[in-house]
Every structure is written in structure tokens, then in C-alpha cells.
Design an enzyme around this catalytic site. Sequence first.
Site, PDB file in Angstrom:
ATOM      1  N   GLU A   1     -16.201 109.815  87.197  1.00 36.69           N
ATOM      2  CA  GLU A   1     -16.901 108.294  87.446  1.00 36.69           C
ATOM      3  C   GLU A   1     -15.961 106.637  87.642  1.00 36.69           C
ATOM      4  O   GLU A   1     -15.489 107.336  86.946  1.00 36.69           O
ATOM      5  CB  GLU A   1     -18.309 108.754  86.957  1.00 36.69           C
TER       6      GLU A   1
ATOM      7  N   LYS B   1     -14.361 103.105  86.344  1.00 36.40           N
ATOM      8  CA  LYS B   1     -14.468 102.886  84.992  1.00 36.40           C
ATOM      9  C   LYS B   1     -14.427 101.214  85.414  1.00 36.40           C
ATOM     10  O   LYS B   1     -13.720 101.163  85.974  1.00 36.40           O
ATOM     11  CB  LYS B   1     -13.288 104.016  84.607  1.00 36.40           C
TER      12      LYS B   1
ATOM     13  N   ASP C   1     -14.522  98.301  84.293  1.00 35.87           N
ATOM     14  CA  ASP C   1     -14.063  96.415  83.600  1.00 35.87           C
ATOM     15  C   ASP C   1     -14.620  96.016  82.929  1.00 35.87           C
ATOM     16  O   ASP C   1     -15.174  94.937  83.021  1.00 35.87           O
ATOM     17  CB  ASP C   1     -13.246  95.993  84.007  1.00 35.87           C
TER      18      ASP C   1
ATOM     19  N   TYR D   1     -23.026 105.119  80.597  1.00 32.64           N
ATOM     20  CA  TYR D   1     -22.210 105.924  80.761  1.00 32.64           C
ATOM     21  C   TYR D   1     -22.249 107.544  79.671  1.00 32.64           C
ATOM     22  O   TYR D   1     -21.226 108.535  79.490  1.00 32.64           O
ATOM     23  CB  TYR D   1     -20.988 105.966  80.790  1.00 32.64           C
TER      24      TYR D   1
ATOM     25  N   LYS E   1      -6.163 105.150  85.172  1.00 39.61           N
ATOM     26  CA  LYS E   1      -6.060 104.154  85.667  1.00 39.61           C
ATOM     27  C   LYS E   1      -5.185 103.852  87.060  1.00 39.61           C
ATOM     28  O   LYS E   1      -4.114 103.995  87.152  1.00 39.61           O
ATOM     29  CB  LYS E   1      -5.243 102.863  84.567  1.00 39.61           C
TER      30      LYS E   1
ATOM     31  N   CYS F   1      18.712  84.852  62.660  1.00 35.42           N
ATOM     32  CA  CYS F   1      17.440  84.244  63.512  1.00 35.42           C
ATOM     33  C   CYS F   1      16.823  82.648  63.298  1.00 35.42           C
ATOM     34  O   CYS F   1      17.119  81.907  62.263  1.00 35.42           O
ATOM     35  CB  CYS F   1      16.599  84.628  61.666  1.00 35.42           C
TER      36      CYS F   1
ATOM     37  N   CYS G   1      14.894  81.339  59.780  1.00 36.97           N
ATOM     38  CA  CYS G   1      15.583  80.806  59.330  1.00 36.97           C
ATOM     39  C   CYS G   1      16.576  81.185  58.385  1.00 36.97           C
ATOM     40  O   CYS G   1      16.938  80.977  57.526  1.00 36.97           O
ATOM     41  CB  CYS G   1      14.368  82.209  57.593  1.00 36.97           C
TER      42      CYS G   1
ATOM     43  N   CYS H   1      16.047  90.159  61.232  1.00 34.88           N
ATOM     44  CA  CYS H   1      15.968  88.682  60.684  1.00 34.88           C
ATOM     45  C   CYS H   1      16.412  90.262  59.458  1.00 34.88           C
ATOM     46  O   CYS H   1      15.781  90.700  58.608  1.00 34.88           O
ATOM     47  CB  CYS H   1      15.116  88.015  61.082  1.00 34.88           C
TER      48      CYS H   1
ATOM     49  N   CYS I   1      12.083  84.578  54.964  1.00 33.90           N
ATOM     50  CA  CYS I   1      11.762  84.112  56.003  1.00 33.90           C
ATOM     51  C   CYS I   1      10.437  83.448  56.534  1.00 33.90           C
ATOM     52  O   CYS I   1       9.655  84.479  56.772  1.00 33.90           O
ATOM     53  CB  CYS I   1      12.255  85.041  57.094  1.00 33.90           C
TER      54      CYS I   1
HETATM   55  C1  9MJ Z   1     -16.214 102.827  81.709  1.00 32.61           C
HETATM   56  N1  9MJ Z   1     -16.339 101.738  81.190  1.00 32.61           N
HETATM   57  O1  9MJ Z   1     -16.805 102.547  82.775  1.00 32.61           O
HETATM   58  C2  9MJ Z   1     -16.627 105.970  79.291  1.00 32.61           C
HETATM   59  N2  9MJ Z   1     -16.704 104.597  80.591  1.00 32.61           N
HETATM   60  O2  9MJ Z   1     -16.569 107.298  77.754  1.00 32.61           O
HETATM   61  C3  9MJ Z   1     -16.706 105.238  81.289  1.00 32.61           C
HETATM   62  N3  9MJ Z   1     -16.144 104.124  79.679  1.00 32.61           N
HETATM   63  C4  9MJ Z   1     -16.270 106.280  78.335  1.00 32.61           C
HETATM   64  N4  9MJ Z   1     -16.675 105.801  80.323  1.00 32.61           N
HETATM   65  C5  9MJ Z   1     -16.335 107.627  76.216  1.00 32.61           C
HETATM   66  N5  9MJ Z   1     -17.299 105.503  82.524  1.00 32.61           N
HETATM   67  C6  9MJ Z   1     -15.623 106.176  75.843  1.00 32.61           C
HETATM   68  C7  9MJ Z   1     -15.831 105.720  76.944  1.00 32.61           C
END
Ligand code: 9MJ
Length: 706
Positions: A126, A128, A130, A236, A324, A429, A432, A447, A453
Site C-alpha cells: 500500500e 506509504k 507522509d 492502516y 522508499k 577544538c 575550547c 576534542c 569543553c
Molecule cells: C503509512 N504511513 O502509510 C504503516 N503506513 O505500519 C502504512 N504506516 C505502518 N503502514 C506499521 N500504510 C507501522 C507503520
Amino acid sequence: MAGGAKVDVLTEAQARDELARLAETLRAADLAYHAEDTPRISDAEYDALKQRNAAIEAQFPHLKRDDSPSDRVGAPPAERFEKVRHSQRMLSLGNAFSDAELDAFVAGIRRYLGLDAHAALTFTAEPKIDGVSLALRYVRGRLAQAATRGDGETGENVTANARMLGEIPARLDDAPELLEVRGEVYMAHADFAALNARQSEAGDKTFANPRNAAAGSLRQLDAEVTRARPLRFLAYGWGALSEPLADTQMGALERLGALGFAINPLTRRCASDEELHAAYRDIEQRRATLGYDIDGVVYKIDDLALQDRLGFRSTTPRWAIARKFPAELAWTRLEKIDIQVGRTGTLSPVARLAPVTVGGVVVSNATLHNEDYIAARDAAGNPIRDGKDIREGDWVEVYRAGDVIPKIRDVDLARRPGGAAPFEFPRHCPECGAEAVREVGDAARRCTGGLICPAQAVERLKHFVSRGALDIEGLGAKQVEALYRDGWIAEPADIFTLEARFGSGPRQLRNREGWGEKSAQNLFRAIEASRRVPLHRLIFALGIRHVGESAAALLARHYGSWAAFEGAMDRAEIGQGPEWDSLLSIDGVGSVLAEALITAFHQPAERASIDRLAAEIEIEDAAATGPADSSVAGKTIVFTGTLERMTRAEAKARAEALGARVAGSVSAKTDIVVAGPGAGSKAKKASELGVEVIDEEAWLALARGG
Ligand code: 9MJ
């Protein structure tokens, strides 16, 4: 009540009295509405009271109170958020940055479970999101509590705010008696742009990106502000449950969907390694048109029984990973190289950059790691492997991956200005003046000033009050720097005598710039609250080299109490003796860490500082991690030979979950040796020492019975 006499006929005394009553009534109404969630007066009545208050203040401006209700937009429920402990830790995800790292993760799972290299495994995939993680606790179908992730163990109580989100149901039908739903609060691109436009028009601060906007909007002391913010929520996962939601991750998400939560429609199952990779490409392709920020793809083992077996590492689940997206990049000019001195004395070069936007965030600093990273040649003129030859004035390519500090990926030598000279790394340093030395085999120059320090001392203090350490509310890096600079605190113990020294009298905290009566009182209260500290947090807080959060947890578990830990460190010798052996018997503690620990405790100035601190605080013994009544709780177990029914890693995780310690070598302190076929010297040593030796079947019975 809101009516009263006409404002212009009030005497000054009457006005003063009425303002006092109004302040009290409105404060109680705010509390009732937000904190207790039981409004006592109607919205209309509330508004009328506020208007009357404002009218009286307009007539008698000099009577306006310090705690005037007009200075509050809507209604702050509290000065700050109450902390709440998560019933199950809220972990973050491990990361993979390439197909190969994802493959390695899957291979690791197969190995852990003792499956062969091509055994079928199904995952969910799925996007992720942010945003900001949130845990929603429903009791008998009613939203009882919402908490941010915080440090994973304790978060902030944002229940009043969560109630303002349209996508968070206040009630659920047919839900388990106890259900903790976990998910992400986020802001869509269009809503983010509109919010920033509104903020800017009103002369209020704008947000750098949707994630900051979501975090800032959720963590409003006045929940009315949250109400006006376009926040969304996608579920989620889950935490504590009174009954299982399903047998699979996908099934559980569908159940959450049926209960009324939004779940990501792009979630799918992947039944082969090829499908895992295809899911990543597909989601990456859709990224630009989703309308909200995502920073990768999350994979989770679909079978919940397998998730259970896989369990957790110290900070991440073993059954999930985030693949990522590649880091975002930008070119800019490096204006200057500064040297920062860290808490253990490391001299770190930092790039000061012409500000540039990278992935929605303005970046003006980047880490340059160490001396070799920016050099091209060593002192003898030999080329340094991986040395980038970075100079002041260069054009550099900056990247950010997730939350990590920006780094430099490349240098454009063609654009180097004529006079640019190689950077001369200081031999002393800059803070100091003490000599900065580099040990053989160490990438860092350090240092040698120690606690003399000022940079080391202040960095240690900052570490001491930081999140995983004492986490003292109201005492952040900025405050520590100012208090240190003026000589109010020099070492951790001083924090606990701050109130005695600066709570009253001619020099008072409340009279300092940036402080007031309330914030000073709050700080003293927060300091009192942190006088009682769990052993693992204290060990981490000491800031000893190589002792991170997980090592601190291992040490706390091994020694159990401060007295035992401190006594062992006193007696310990580097490289020999029973205390050295005991340290090294901890799985996860190596000789480098052991040496750093012993050195710190044997350094007189440092030791005296630790003693002064210990005298000010109350140190909680380490809690047994597993169920205290398990048959192996508190025991030390050594696994040796081949295990046939579970892998060594799984056996170790299982033993630890039951509250046992797992050691790598047999000693008089070992309670049980689990010996599989092929067990050699360890089993022999165990029988010589009279330690109980059992086979795998007997271990399984113990583990099951635990
Ligand atoms: C996000 N941020 O969309 C998890 N997450 O599962 C999804 N984060 C997650 N799963 C376990 N889809 C820890 C975090």
C-alpha cells in the site's frame, strides 16, 4: 447571565468583578467542552458570554486580565498535551531503498521462519502516506482516546482534536469491545494550497509542506483551530484488540473499512516476489496524480499468524518494511564549512548552503560527515577512498531521504571558483582550543577537552533532556543553551536544583527573557515529574559513546537496577575479569561499547558528575519485559547446537518476549542451556557448572507454557 447591566453604566468595581466571574465561567466551559467532552452551556450562550467579556474590556481596557478569555482563540483545553502511554508500542517501519534491499528483507523473513528460499509468502502492498501517525482507542464502539505516536512508547493526548476530523468516526457499530485503530492523519495537496493561501491572506504563518501542515493542525491546543483545518485520516493497522479483526492483514483492513474508516484503495495483495516489485512500480507511477504526499510503499506479511511469529525488533516490526522512493535532489552553492562539536567531542563538518528547496523543504545546512569525506588527499598526499574533495564556494548536489538530515551527493568540479582551496580541517577544538586528535582506525577527530569543553557540555545537556532520554517538557535545545551560557546549569544534576536556586529570590527563572510565571512553573513541574526515571532512559541519557537507546535497554535489562549496574561498572576492568565477561555476554554488546562504558565510569570528573545526578533522582528498576509469571521470566538462557523447529533468531525473540535474557556464552549466571544436535563445548561447560541443559522439545514446552 450574559445580559447583565449595560456596560457603560458599570462602575469600575462591578466591571472588575464581572470580568473575574466571566474568566472563571468561560474557563470552566472550555474545560468541560474539550477535556471532559461534556459541554455545560450551549454554543450560543458561550458566544454571548465572550461578547460581553469583550464589551467590558473595551470600556475598561486597564481592567483586562492576564488570563482574559479574549486572548484565547476558542478554547485551549490545557497548557500542553497530556502524555499517554500506548498500550502496545507504536513502532516505525524499517526502510528499503532498492529492489535488492527489498529482496534481502523477504529473504530474511524466510530465513527467520526457517522456510526455503523460494517458499511462497504473501504480502500486502500500500502507499506509504507522509503524514502523522495517530492511535484511536474505541471502547464499546465509542472513541475514548486519540494519541500521537510520540516516541512510540508515550504520545500526546489529542482526543479533542481528533474528534474534529470528519474521517474519524465518533462511534462504531459492531466493533470489538476494545479496538485501537492506527493510521495516518494527512492533508491533500489541494487543501494544503488553499490553507496556505488563507493563512497568508490573514497574515498567519504558512506551512512548508502538507506533512508539517497536518502535524501543526492536529497539535493545536485549541481544538477549534483543528476543526477548521482540512485533515483526513487513513487507517492502516491496529494496536490493542479484545478480539481479532481477521486472519489476514487484508481481511483486517477490509473489516476496518466496513466499520467506517477510510482505507487506501490502492492496497493489494502480492503473492510473489515479482508482484512485490510490480506493486512498487505501479504505485510510484501513480504518485503524481494521487493528490496527497506519499514517500514509498509499505509491505506487510498478510498472514497474521506469521506476523505474530515474526514479532518485533527493538524499534521496527520484522513483518513489515517501507520501500522508499528515491531521495529528492537539488543543486546549490556551498557557502561555508563550519565545525560543530558533538557531545562526545566529535568534530563534525557542516555545510552552510545557499537555501534551496528539496522535496518541499528549504534546506540550508547539510552534514559533511567527517574529515575524510570532504578531503581528497590525506596528510601524506595520498588519495582518500570515497573522499569527495568538497570546498567552500563549490556547487553541490543535495539530497534528502525521508526525515534524515540533508546530505551532499555530488560536487560539480567544472563550476569550482578559481581560488577555492582544499578545506583545512582544524587540529584544535574550535570551541575550547583543546587538541583534537584522531585515533587510528577512527573516522572522527575528537576534542580532548572532555567536560571542560563548553560545546561537549552543552551537547550532553541537550542530549540529556531530549526525547528518548529524560524528555523534559519545556526544556529544549534552545532553553538549555541559554541556561548553560549564563551559568545556570552546567551538568545534568543542576537541572534538578534549578528551582531551589532560581525559583525565587533576586535572580528568578520567571524574570528571564522568554520565560514567565506560568512557563517557569510548568518547567519546575516537568522537572519534578522526571525526577523519577526508568533505568534504561537514564543509561541512555548519560550520553556515553556508543550507548544508544537499544544498548541502554539491553544494559538495563541485564543489570536490573542502578545499584547493580553502577557496582558492576565500578568493579569492571577493560578486557578481563568477570564484569567484563558479564558485559560481553549480553547479546548486542560488543567490546567497543563495553570499553566506552567502563572508561566513562572510571573517568573521575565524569564519574563525579554521574554521582551528583544519581543523588538528585530516583531510578526505577528495569521492568521485566515479558509476562512476570512465565516460567522463564528473569532467567538467563543460552541456545546452542541446531534447533529444528524454530530458527535461533525466533527462539531468542520468543525467549525475550517471555521475559528471559538470552546470552551468547555459558557462565555461572546461566540458568538454562537449550542444546540441539551438534551442541559442543557450551553444553559441556553447562554440565560442568551444574547448569540445567534441556533439548528443543523441552524448550518448546516451556515457551508454550510461558
Ligand atoms: C503509512 N504511513 O502509510 C504503516 N503506513 O505500519 C502504512 N504506516 C505502518 N503502514 C506499521 N500504510 C507501522 C507503520
